[in-house]
Design an enzyme around this catalytic site. Structure first.
Site, PDB file in Angstrom:
ATOM      1  N   HIS A 134       1.014  -1.242  -0.108  1.00  0.00           N
ATOM      2  CA  HIS A 134      -0.455   0.161   0.137  1.00  0.00           C
ATOM      3  C   HIS A 134       1.334   1.299   0.327  1.00  0.00           C
ATOM      4  CE1 HIS A 134      -2.879   2.967   2.424  1.00  0.00           C
ATOM      5  NE2 HIS A 134      -3.703   2.759   1.414  1.00  0.00           N
ATOM      6  N   ALA A 147     -11.282   8.387  -4.417  1.00  0.00           N
ATOM      7  CA  ALA A 147     -11.710   6.628  -5.071  1.00  0.00           C
ATOM      8  C   ALA A 147     -12.666   6.839  -5.466  1.00  0.00           C
ATOM      9  CB  ALA A 147     -11.658   6.065  -3.465  1.00  0.00           C
ATOM     10  N   LYS A 173     -20.976   4.702 -13.347  1.00  0.00           N
ATOM     11  CA  LYS A 173     -19.388   6.065 -14.156  1.00  0.00           C
ATOM     12  C   LYS A 173     -18.334   5.654 -12.678  1.00  0.00           C
ATOM     13  CE  LYS A 173     -22.904   9.717 -16.069  1.00  0.00           C
ATOM     14  NZ  LYS A 173     -23.153  11.384 -15.855  1.00  0.00           N
TER      15      LYS A 173
END
Length: 350
Positions: free
Chosen positions: A116, A176, A224
C-alpha cells in the site's frame, strides 16, 4: 489533540523503524503519512502505522527490497518494487517519471509489486512542484460492489491529478472511485462515529450507517464510478501483468505475504504542448476564477480542487496536526503491533 508536524513525523518514523524498516525508508513513509494528516486526510495518515508495523513484522512488507528501474521505451518504464514499502517505491518511481518527462515531454512509469502506498496526492504533487502535470492511479483490494452487483469485485482504485500554478500553488485532485475510501471507514471506526447511508452496504447488500457492519463500498455515481474503477484496474493491474479485479490481495489477509499491487504514474511536461509559463498563469487564473464565483445556497465559497486541503496543511504548520488519542497513545507506547489486523476478513472490525 494536536501535535507539531515534525513531532508526528518523528514518532511515526521511529515506530516503523522499530518494526523493521530501514531508517531512510521509514523517513519517506512517515513523510507521506504526515502529508496526509496535515491535509486532513486522516484515513491515510497515522491511523495506518500499526497496520503497517504488523505487516512489516510478519514479513508482508520486504524490509530489504531490491528496487530497480527498467526503462522500456523513450517515455516508458517499470519500477520494480519487490514488495517493499509502497510509499517509497511510488516516490522513487515518480522521480524517474519526472526525469523522463523533462526529456521527452511525457512519461508513463508503472510501479510493480508494491505494498500500500498511501495518499496518491503526495506523488502527483512531486511532479507539480517541478512544473509538470502529475497523474497517478493505483489498485486496491476488492471492496467495492459493481454497479448492479451485490459482491465486491474492484477496489477503491484511486485517481490523483496535480497541476502547477505561477505562484507555487497547485490544483490537486485525489479521489477514490467509491463514494468514500476504505480508510474513511477505518477513521469512523477509530472515532466510533456513524457513516452516511450512501457510503457502503452490509452483508445483505443493504445500505448501512454502522462502519463495523460494512461489507462493500459503493461506487461514485453508479455506473460511472464502476467504469472508472475498471479503468484504474486495467492501467495499474492488467497493464503491468499483475493480479486484477477480485484477484487483488486483501489489506488484512495473510500479513506474511507481499501484496503485489500496481500503480501507474503519468507525467506531462506542459512546455511540449504550450508555453509553460502561460500554462501556469492559466492554472492560476482558473484557481482565481473558481474561488471568486458566487457560491450556491448553503456554501460560503466555491473552492478549487485541493484548496481546502492546502489551507489545512498551512494551518497545521502553525497549530499542529489533529490526532485522535488512541493513535497518539500507540505511537508513544512501546507496543509495535498487537496482532489485530492479520488474517481477518477485509471487512472485519478492529
Amino acid at each position: 489533540m494536536k501535535i507539531p508536524k515534525e513531532t508526528l513525523k518523528d514518532l511515526i518514523k521511529t515506530k516503523l523503524h522499530k518494526a523493521g524498516l530501514k531508517k531512510e525508508h521509514a523517513d519517506i513513509v512517515a513523510d507521506v503519512l504526515v502529508f496526509a494528516d496535515a491535509r486532513g486526510i486522516h484515513s491515510h495518515g497515522a491511523i495506518r502505522v500499526e497496520y503497517y508495523s504488523e505487516r512489516i513484522a510478519k514479513g508482508g512488507i520486504n524490509t530489504n527490497p531490491n528496487f530497480t528501474f527498467e526503462k522500456t521505451g523513450p517515455s516508458a518504464g517499470v519500477y520494480h518494487g519487490d514488495n517493499g514499502p509502497g510509499h517509497v517505491a511510488a516516490k522513487l518511481a515518480m522521480d524517474e517519471a519526472i526525469v523522463i518527462a523533462k526529456e521527452t515531454g511525457v512519461a508513463f512509469v508503472g510501479v510493480k509489486r508494491i505494498s500500500h502506498s498511501g495518499a496518491l496526492s503526495y506523488f502527483v504533487q512531486q511532479a507539480a512542484k517541478e512544473g509538470l502535470i502529475g497523474i497517478s492511479v493505483c489498485q486496491a483490494d476488492p471492496m467495492a460492489v459493481p454497479f448492479g452487483g451485490s459482491e465486491p469485485y474492484y477496489g477503491t482504485n484511486p485517481i490523483a491529478f496535480a497541476a502547477p500554478s505561477k505562484d507555487n500553488e497547485m490544483i490537486t485532485f485525489d479521489m477514490a472511485t467509491t463514494v468514500k475510501a476504505w480508510g474513511k471507514i477505518l477513521d469512523a471506526r477509530s472515532k466510533n462515529e456513524s457513516i452516511p447511508d450512501n457510503w457502503a452496504v452490509d452483508q445483505h447488500g443493504e445500505p448501512t450507517m454502522d462502519p463495523f457492519q460494512v461489507n462493500g463500498l459503493l461506487p461514485i455515481a453508479g455506473a460511472k464510478g464502476f467504469g472508472l474503477a475498471m479503468m484504474v484496474d486495467i492501467l495499474s493491474g492488467i497493464l503491468l501483468g499483475l493480479p486484477f479485479g477480485n484477484q487483488v490481495s486483501t489489506l488484512y489477509g495473510d500479513l506474511s505475504q507481499g501484496r503485489n499491487l500496481g500503480q501507474l504514474h503519468i507525467v506531462i511536461h506542459p512546455g511540449f504542448f504550450t508555453n509553460s509559463e502561460i500554462f501556469k498563469q492559466n492554472i492560476s487564473q482558473t484557481m482565481t476564477d473558481l474561488s471568486g464565483m458566487k457560491p450556491a445556497p448553503g456554501f460560503d465559497q466555491v473552492t478549487y480542487p485541493g484548496q481546502r486541503s492546502a489551507s489545512r496543511e498551512k494551518e497545521s504548520k502553525q497549530n499542529g496536526i489533529e490526532i485522535v488519542d488512541e493513535i497518539y497513545h500507540y505511537l508513544t507506547s512501546n507496543v509495535i503491533h498487537s496482532d489485530k489486523y492479520g488474517n481477518k476478513d477485509p471487512f472485519a472490525s478492529k
